[in-house]
Design a protein around this motif. Structure first.
Motif, PDB file in Angstrom:
ATOM      1  N   TYR A 136     -11.816 -13.539   0.263  1.00  0.00           N
ATOM      2  CA  TYR A 136     -10.669 -13.100  -0.535  1.00  0.00           C
ATOM      3  C   TYR A 136     -10.922 -13.343  -2.020  1.00  0.00           C
ATOM      4  CZ  TYR A 136      -5.801 -12.544  -2.055  1.00  0.00           C
ATOM      5  OH  TYR A 136      -4.649 -12.128  -2.684  1.00  0.00           O
ATOM      6  N   LEU A 140     -10.851 -10.279  -4.431  1.00  0.00           N
ATOM      7  CA  LEU A 140      -9.582 -10.071  -5.123  1.00  0.00           C
ATOM      8  C   LEU A 140      -9.240 -11.184  -6.108  1.00  0.00           C
ATOM      9  CD1 LEU A 140      -7.430  -8.866  -2.066  1.00  0.00           C
ATOM     10  CD2 LEU A 140      -8.674  -7.459  -3.726  1.00  0.00           C
ATOM     11  N   ARG A 173      -7.697  -2.961  -0.316  1.00  0.00           N
ATOM     12  CA  ARG A 173      -7.586  -4.418  -0.508  1.00  0.00           C
ATOM     13  C   ARG A 173      -7.900  -5.148   0.801  1.00  0.00           C
ATOM     14  NH1 ARG A 173      -4.661  -7.049  -4.360  1.00  0.00           N
ATOM     15  NH2 ARG A 173      -3.625  -8.326  -2.758  1.00  0.00           N
TER      16      ARG A 173
END
Length: 587
Positions: A136, A140, A173
């Motif tokens: 993650y 992001l 995403r």
């Protein structure tokens, strides 16, 4: 005269009076048994499995029975033992993850060229959390919120094909993080539990020789709780069906309550409508009184055919309190429970369950029970005793050590069989004998119900458990569970006062009232069910926005209502849930 008759044949006679159960028992081909609450589905399926073992499947071939959880496995196994059918050489009782690990990935992945680590190491939950967090942050930035991990887990279970249009059309995403996470697992030579199932699906769907190997070993595959098992298993079942494996599936789409894991009630309906399947509905309800059946049917999207077997009236009570969850729990435990026990002389505290939505409600309810000095069994994510295959075995072992060895309540032979089922990596007879000897010596030295739980656990860990967990890839998730249990039993922990006897009685003592989430209550039954937190905005939750979420909330409520044999008590704050309104109108 009956002594010479096999136990399963005697049990089968009880099915004759129910046309639907008898039809399911007699079915000789592929079939889907649609079984509503209290319909006797576990009895029907276990008697059918016993018959298949005795009459249809010959050595060296076996039957595989796949189900949702280790708790389901425990219930099936105990029933089959009573039928004289728990033959470990001929019957595999397994979760989906365990089946994919032991029957697909370990024996066939290398030959098929599937990209899995060699040697196979299954990531522990802690390792999986860390790698997902790393993925993650790399994709992001920042830390992954818990809801995002849940969404990604569901994505992996509902769109298994990484090269599909559906995957490419999904939110970048989520797909980027999933792909990065799976790459990190491979780099670290790990496979997580969802990865096991995805690898199993790839093996079964893309390799006809794997299908033939499964058919040769398991001509019959039984799947229990089908509605909870998700798309990858559904696709495996369809592939095995095409290969000639006989499929017997059991479930109820109206009790599909694990949408967050990717389960879909439509999959069971689709299987029931498949041209190769015979669909049989069990319509008689042996559990619930008439008014409870009527109320539960008001929650279903389609009119059900269920009816009571004995015409009991039953009771439904709706309580508006204008109090928070803690005060609702105090009312339930301090007033309702004593009144129920006083009015029903044959009931014990274990005949009553307090059901709630999540751990958020469970904690104040447990606080209220502690305040009254009540003995209780708690089953939610806040409980220090998780319901896993290892802790199920440990509680049985504790019962044996606390006197079960004298009463026969728990058999040493069954403990040894359960331990052997977990200890799969040992193939050498000499190693197996040595490990078995250590286990027996440890159990015999710990036969004292008054021993502190922490000392008992430490002794078992030193003797057998730590070595077993280190060597068993399929038990990776149990390492953290055992560590948490050991910490809870240590001085200062929430279980510091637990003895072996208290631990062994968890969930098994009639003197303990049951506190559990609605999800955990599935498959269980009680004389009376008290459901708290039934106000609008809590149930359904304010987060339940989509049609899919609202339908699942209704199914979850349906599961809770149908746990009750005789009485339902629904407690809410100021504005009742629309689900309660449906019940009020129906009754």
């Amino acid at each position: 005269m009956n002594a010479a008759i096999s136990p399963y044949l005697l049990a089968a006679e009880d099915l004759r009076g129910n046309e639907d159960q008898w039809k399911a028992y007699q079915s000789t081909g592929n079939c889907v048994i649609l079984a509503g609450p209290g319909s006797g589905k576990t009895k029907t399926i276990t008697v059918k499995i016993a018959r298949l073992l005795a009459e249809d499947v010959r050595r060296p071939r076996r039957i595989a029975c796949i189900t949702y959880s280790n708790a389901c496995i425990g219930e099936l196994r105990s029933r089959l033992i009573r039928l004289g059918a728990d033959d470990g050489d001929r019957l595999l009782l397994s979760t989906v993850h365990s089946f994919c690990l032991t029957e697909l990935v370990l024996p066939y992945a290398a030959m098929a060229g599937i990209d899995v680590p060699e040697p196979l190491v299954v990531a522990s939950p802690a390792q999986a959390r860390k790698l997902f967090g790393d993925a993650y942050r790399a994709q992001l930035g920042g830390n992954a919120p818990s809801w995002f991990r849940t969404a990604c887990d569901k994505l992996r279970r509902t769109i298994p094909d990484r090269d599909s249009d559906e995957w490419r059309a999904w939110s970048a995403r989520e797909t980027r993080v999933v792909e990065a996470y799976e790459a990190l697992l491979l780099v670290n030579r790990l496979l997580d539990f969802d990865g096991l199932v995805l690898a199993g699906l790839q093996l079964v769907e893309k390799h006809a020789w794997v299908q033939r190997a499964i058919l040769a070993k398991y001509p019959v595959v039984v799947i229990d709780e089908y509605q909870d098992l998700g798309l990858p298993l559904h696709r495996m079942v369809l592939a095995l069906l095409r290969a000639g494996v006989r499929i017997v599936a059991v479930g109820d789409p109206d009790q599909s309550i694990y949408g967050f894991t990717g389960a879909k009630p439509a999959l069971l309906k689709a299987l029931a409508a498949h041209r190769q399947m015979e669909a049989i509905t069990l319509k008689l309800n042996y559990r619930c009184a008439d008014c409870i059946i009527a109320a539960s049917m008001a929650l279903l999207p389609e009119v059900a055919e269920f009816r009571s077997h004995d015409g009991r009236a039953g009771e439904i009570h709706i309580h508006r309190l204008e109090r928070n969850i803690l005060e609702q729990a105090k009312y339930a435990l301090g007033e309702l429970v004593p009144a129920l026990l006083k009015a029903n002389a044959s009931w014990m505290p274990g005949d009553i369950a307090l059901l709630y939505r999540s751990m958020n409600e469970g904690t104040p309810i447990a606080q209220a029970a502690d305040g009254f000095g009540m003995r209780y069994f708690r089953l939610d994510n806040g409980s220090p005793i998780k319901r896993t295959r290892l802790t199920e075995w440990l509680t049985d072992a504790a019962q044996w050590c606390a006197g079960g060895w004298q009463t026969g309540q728990v058999q040493l032979s069954q403990l040894l069989k359960g331990w052997r089922r977990m200890q799969r990596s040992i193939t050498s007879e000499s190693e197996l004998l040595a490990a078995r000897t250590r286990l027996i010596a440890a159990l015999f030295s710990l036969r004292n119900g008054s021993l502190p739980l922490r000392r008992w656990l430490q002794a078992l860990r030193s003797a057998v458990l730590d070595a077993m967990l280190k060597d068993e890839p399929g038990l990776a998730d149990e390492i953290d569970n055992l560590d948490d249990l050991t910490t809870a039993a240590a001085k200062g922990g929430v279980l510091q006062d637990f003895t072996v006897e208290i631990f062994g009685n968890q969930g098994k003592s009639p003197d303990q009232i049951n506190l559990m989430t609605l999800h955990s209550s599935k498959g269980l039954e009680f004389q009376a069910v008290i459901m708290v937190g039934m106000e609008n905005g809590v149930f359904p939750s304010s987060y339940d926005k989509t049609t899919e979420q609202l339908e699942e909330a209704a199914r979850l409520f349906y599961v809770g209502v149908t746990r009750a044999k005789t009485q339902i008590h629904l407690i809410f704050d100021s504005v009742e849930s629309p689900l309660i309104t449906s019940i009020r109108e129906a009754t």
